[in-house]
Design an enzyme around this catalytic site. Sequence first.
Site, PDB file in Angstrom:
ATOM      1  N   ARG A  50      -1.832  22.654   1.567  1.00 43.07           N
ATOM      2  CA  ARG A  50      -0.771  21.642   1.606  1.00 43.07           C
ATOM      3  C   ARG A  50      -0.229  21.491   3.023  1.00 43.07           C
ATOM      4  O   ARG A  50       0.073  20.405   3.487  1.00 43.07           O
ATOM      5  CB  ARG A  50       0.375  21.996   0.648  1.00 43.07           C
ATOM      6  N   TYR A 102       6.163  -5.692   2.547  1.00 46.55           N
ATOM      7  CA  TYR A 102       5.245  -5.347   1.451  1.00 46.55           C
ATOM      8  C   TYR A 102       6.055  -5.060   0.175  1.00 46.55           C
ATOM      9  O   TYR A 102       7.082  -4.375   0.231  1.00 46.55           O
ATOM     10  CB  TYR A 102       4.423  -4.116   1.861  1.00 46.55           C
ATOM     11  N   ASP A 174       5.150  -0.881  10.369  1.00 42.61           N
ATOM     12  CA  ASP A 174       4.023  -0.804   9.427  1.00 42.61           C
ATOM     13  C   ASP A 174       2.904  -1.645  10.038  1.00 42.61           C
ATOM     14  O   ASP A 174       3.004  -2.870  10.115  1.00 42.61           O
ATOM     15  CB  ASP A 174       4.457  -1.346   8.055  1.00 42.61           C
ATOM     16  N   LYS A 199      -6.358   0.499   3.553  1.00 46.91           N
ATOM     17  CA  LYS A 199      -6.785  -0.838   3.974  1.00 46.91           C
ATOM     18  C   LYS A 199      -7.805  -0.761   5.113  1.00 46.91           C
ATOM     19  O   LYS A 199      -8.850  -0.180   4.920  1.00 46.91           O
ATOM     20  CB  LYS A 199      -5.538  -1.662   4.328  1.00 46.91           C
TER      21      LYS A 199
END
Length: 381
Positions: A50, A102, A174, A199
């Site tokens: 982690r 978004y 972003d 993306k």
Amino acid sequence: MTDKPHIQTQIVQAEIGSDPAFGAVAPPLYTSSTYLWPSVEEKGPYDYGRTANPNRAGLSKALSILEGGSSTVITSSGMSAIDLCLNLIKADDLIIAPHDCYGGTHRLLTHRAAQGRVRVLFIDQSDPEALHEALDEKPAMVLIETPSNPLMRLVDISKIAKLSKACGAIVVADNTFLSPVRQQPLSLGCDIVVHSTTKYLNGHSDVVGGAVIAKSAEHGETLAWWANCAGVTGSPFDAWQTLRGLRTLSARMDIQESNAEAIAKYLKKHKAVTKVYYPGLRSDPGYKLMKAQQSGPGAMLSFELETPALAAKALNSIEIFQLAASLGGVESLICQPSTMTHRGMAESARLEAGITDNLLRLSVGMETENDLIKALDKALS
Ligand SMILES: *Cc1c(COP(=O)(O)O)cnc(C)c1O
């Protein structure tokens, strides 16, 4: 010969031939959740999955190079990347976000605000008066997203970053829609860049992932601390896959953008098309700003047809373009934002933002220009 290789060379070469065990040329995948301690007094470079993992570390290094940051945290999705950034500010601090950001970001900030976790103000950041008024409220964080989705509106990153930093805000951009091969927000004055690596960065529509790139080491350390504390880091396999995709980012973007430019010009002349939203067109209101802050217009575009019925017919009959949300993969996608990606928005807000049922969005892929235009031509006839 001491000069560092070009960024593109560094990305292609990232982690290549670095396997200490067998000399594998392609980087191995490390799925182990835990790592041996050389002795009880000393810990090795990795101890728990982690906290850190070699595959995430490799992708992280490559993304820091591409965006010009000091460090990168790899997260499980674009949304967890954005949520991670909220750890940089305190409860009750104010965030200024774009009114046309978004949809998932809009939902996250709205509900974090409803929880009392932060305060949020959605504004049109291209409106200087609205921006000044909002900055007078002393925000702790300003989120920028340009180009906007789905109408491809641009805002001036340098200007907003400068004004925001003057009032002490952390500026987050972003950069999902363009990727670092077309826009580099850190060099334009932002502090943090976030990505949905789902993306363009991965580029093959087979991973959901995110990244947060920090300009300063201090922000980078805080973000890495919280990513480990809250457990939002990405999986080794996703990082391995995304680094593989990243090597071809620049070549993919060149081809996809060139296809998008040809399609935009074709649509602009089509008599059933009433409007094309693509900053690569000279007639687009964003063209000048695109030239100033981007190294190309990218491969996303939207257009409006005369009637919703025509839009529905095109969606249901079009070949090659897949009817699906998301973007940035090698395959071309088509969607109707009003019923698909922006369905969660109130109808009034949607119409105010200019998102009608006549509007269609394309994520242009790497098929040949000729086949893509033929498919559109048939669907629009
Ligand atoms: C997709 C997307 C996100 C969210 O990313 P996920 O990987 O789907 O969580 C955030 N911002 C933008 C601009 C996006 O396109």
